[in-house]
Design an enzyme around this catalytic site. Structure first.
Site, PDB file in Angstrom:
ATOM      1  N   PRO A   2       0.817  -1.208   0.000  1.00  8.33           N
ATOM      2  CA  PRO A   2       0.000   0.000   0.000  1.00  8.33           C
ATOM      3  C   PRO A   2       0.852   1.260   0.000  1.00  8.33           C
ATOM      4  O   PRO A   2       1.913   1.316   0.620  1.00  8.33           O
ATOM      5  CB  PRO A   2      -0.810  -0.133   1.299  1.00  8.33           C
ATOM      6  CG  PRO A   2      -0.857  -1.596   1.561  1.00  8.33           C
ATOM      7  CD  PRO A   2       0.461  -2.125   1.100  1.00  8.33           C
ATOM      8  N   GLU A   3       0.386   2.267  -0.715  1.00 10.94           N
ATOM      9  CA  GLU A   3       1.078   3.551  -0.764  1.00 10.94           C
ATOM     10  C   GLU A   3       0.600   4.418   0.403  1.00 10.94           C
ATOM     11  O   GLU A   3      -0.346   4.094   1.122  1.00 10.94           O
ATOM     12  CB  GLU A   3       0.771   4.233  -2.089  1.00 10.94           C
ATOM     13  CG  GLU A   3       0.801   3.315  -3.283  1.00 10.94           C
ATOM     14  CD  GLU A   3       2.119   3.300  -4.032  1.00 10.94           C
ATOM     15  OE1 GLU A   3       2.787   4.338  -4.110  1.00 10.94           O
ATOM     16  OE2 GLU A   3       2.473   2.229  -4.563  1.00 10.94           O
ATOM     17  N   LYS A  51       4.115   4.773   5.771  1.00 12.17           N
ATOM     18  CA  LYS A  51       3.347   3.543   5.567  1.00 12.17           C
ATOM     19  C   LYS A  51       3.099   2.811   6.881  1.00 12.17           C
ATOM     20  O   LYS A  51       2.646   1.668   6.874  1.00 12.17           O
ATOM     21  CB  LYS A  51       4.069   2.642   4.577  1.00 12.17           C
ATOM     22  CG  LYS A  51       4.249   3.270   3.207  1.00 12.17           C
ATOM     23  CD  LYS A  51       4.941   2.314   2.266  1.00 12.17           C
ATOM     24  CE  LYS A  51       5.195   2.969   0.928  1.00 12.17           C
ATOM     25  NZ  LYS A  51       5.828   2.049  -0.028  1.00 12.17           N
ATOM     26  N   ASN A 165       5.402   1.544  -5.115  1.00  9.25           N
ATOM     27  CA  ASN A 165       5.763   1.180  -6.475  1.00  9.25           C
ATOM     28  C   ASN A 165       4.884   1.858  -7.537  1.00  9.25           C
ATOM     29  O   ASN A 165       5.336   2.154  -8.631  1.00  9.25           O
ATOM     30  CB  ASN A 165       5.689  -0.342  -6.636  1.00  9.25           C
ATOM     31  CG  ASN A 165       6.804  -0.870  -7.498  1.00  9.25           C
ATOM     32  OD1 ASN A 165       7.889  -0.288  -7.548  1.00  9.25           O
ATOM     33  ND2 ASN A 165       6.563  -1.973  -8.178  1.00  9.25           N
ATOM     34  N   ARG A 254      11.595  -5.255  -7.423  1.00  7.84           N
ATOM     35  CA  ARG A 254      10.197  -4.909  -7.690  1.00  7.84           C
ATOM     36  C   ARG A 254      10.018  -4.679  -9.184  1.00  7.84           C
ATOM     37  O   ARG A 254      10.984  -4.591  -9.934  1.00  7.84           O
ATOM     38  CB  ARG A 254       9.781  -3.665  -6.906  1.00  7.84           C
ATOM     39  CG  ARG A 254       9.941  -3.825  -5.399  1.00  7.84           C
ATOM     40  CD  ARG A 254       9.348  -2.666  -4.670  1.00  7.84           C
ATOM     41  NE  ARG A 254       9.747  -2.649  -3.267  1.00  7.84           N
ATOM     42  CZ  ARG A 254       9.319  -1.765  -2.373  1.00  7.84           C
ATOM     43  NH1 ARG A 254       8.473  -0.824  -2.757  1.00  7.84           N
ATOM     44  NH2 ARG A 254       9.726  -1.806  -1.131  1.00  7.84           N
TER      45      ARG A 254
END
Length: 274
Positions: A2-3, A51, A165, A254
């Protein structure tokens, strides 16, 4: 993962459901804190930090959680059926007479003294959605290691907290450079524009889970779902700006996405340290 905007919204939902109310149910299903009983204590607030989620509880305690890739908090009304996953994935339950918050698949869950919160979040850079947001410091942090690829620098929460990401790929596209470009090769005004854009996008998306980085289509109020992001998750689809197929590759364990026509700089290359 999650951002920062998703974590912010999760914190708000938890805060609305729990803050100012006494806990009538408490169950921390991790070995180290399995015997901790928080019932009878009031939840003071739920605060996001990058986060991280900090649930502050009466008596100088903070329940620290991090969602990482698969974790989530769900809020249910009293008596509502829980639908966040099988019971063996539950790591935390916090309830009052009106709501129950259930934490699923939480990879980080720890109870600490509120005065010790800096031990778990003190390393973070300026929070894009926090009261400490400082664009000058964030831009300076990005440039601290000039040979570091932009994508890696944006994801480093020590530089600025909240980018994941999705935003990494989108910000590189909006800056018209590839995520592999060394930050020292950015034009002089780009770092400040990047952090300003990051702040604007997270602010615009923090009130809802349906994230969008593209402007609305002309004459409409919404883009189609596949047009809400410029590049992330769109490998093989035409670039919304030039029509070139979007590409995808790995970066720092990633995946990243970019347009080979719109974005200048190296592509899919390992870092070469000097």
């Amino acid at each position: 993962m999650p951002e920062g905007d998703t974590v912010w919204l999760t914190a708000r939902k938890l805060h609305v459901a729990l803050a100012g109310r006494e806990l009538t149910r408490s169950d921390l299903r991790v070995p180290r804190f399995a015997t901790a009983d928080l019932t009878g204590r009031e939840v003071l607030d739920v605060t996001p930090r990058g986060k991280h989620l900090l649930t502050r509880i009466e008596g100088g305690l903070t329940l620290h959680s991090h969602l990482r890739m698969d974790g989530s908090w769900r809020v249910y009304a009293a008596g509502e059926r829980w639908r966040g996953g099988p019971s063996h994935q539950i790591r935390a339950i916090l309830g009052n007479t009106e709501h129950t918050a259930v934490g699923y698949r939480l990879p980080v869950l720890e109870l600490l003294r509120t005065k010790d919160e800096e031990q778990v979040v003190g390393h973070l850079g300026p929070d894009l959605l926090g009261p400490d947001w400082d664009p000058v410091t964030a831009a300076r942090n990005l440039l601290a290691d000039p040979v570091r690829p932009l994508g890696e620098a944006l994801l480093d929460q020590r530089n600025l907290a909240g980018i994941g990401n999705v935003y990494k790929s989108e910000l590189a596209f909006l800056a018209r450079v590839t995520p592999w470009l060394p930050v020292g090769d950015l034009a002089a005004d780009v770092p400040e524009r990047l952090v300003a854009t990051a702040h604007r996008l997270l602010e615009a998306n923090k009130e809802h889970f349906d994230r969008r980085t593209t402007p609305t289509a002309h004459g409409t109020t919404e883009r189609r779902a596949e047009q809400r992001l410029f590049v992330y998750g769109r490998a093989g689809h035409p670039c919304l700006r030039c029509g070139t197929p979007i590409r995808r590759a790995g970066q720092d364990d990633r995946v990243t996405y970019w347009c080979p026509a719109c974005q200048s700089g190296p592509t899919d290359q390992p870092r070469q340290d000097s």
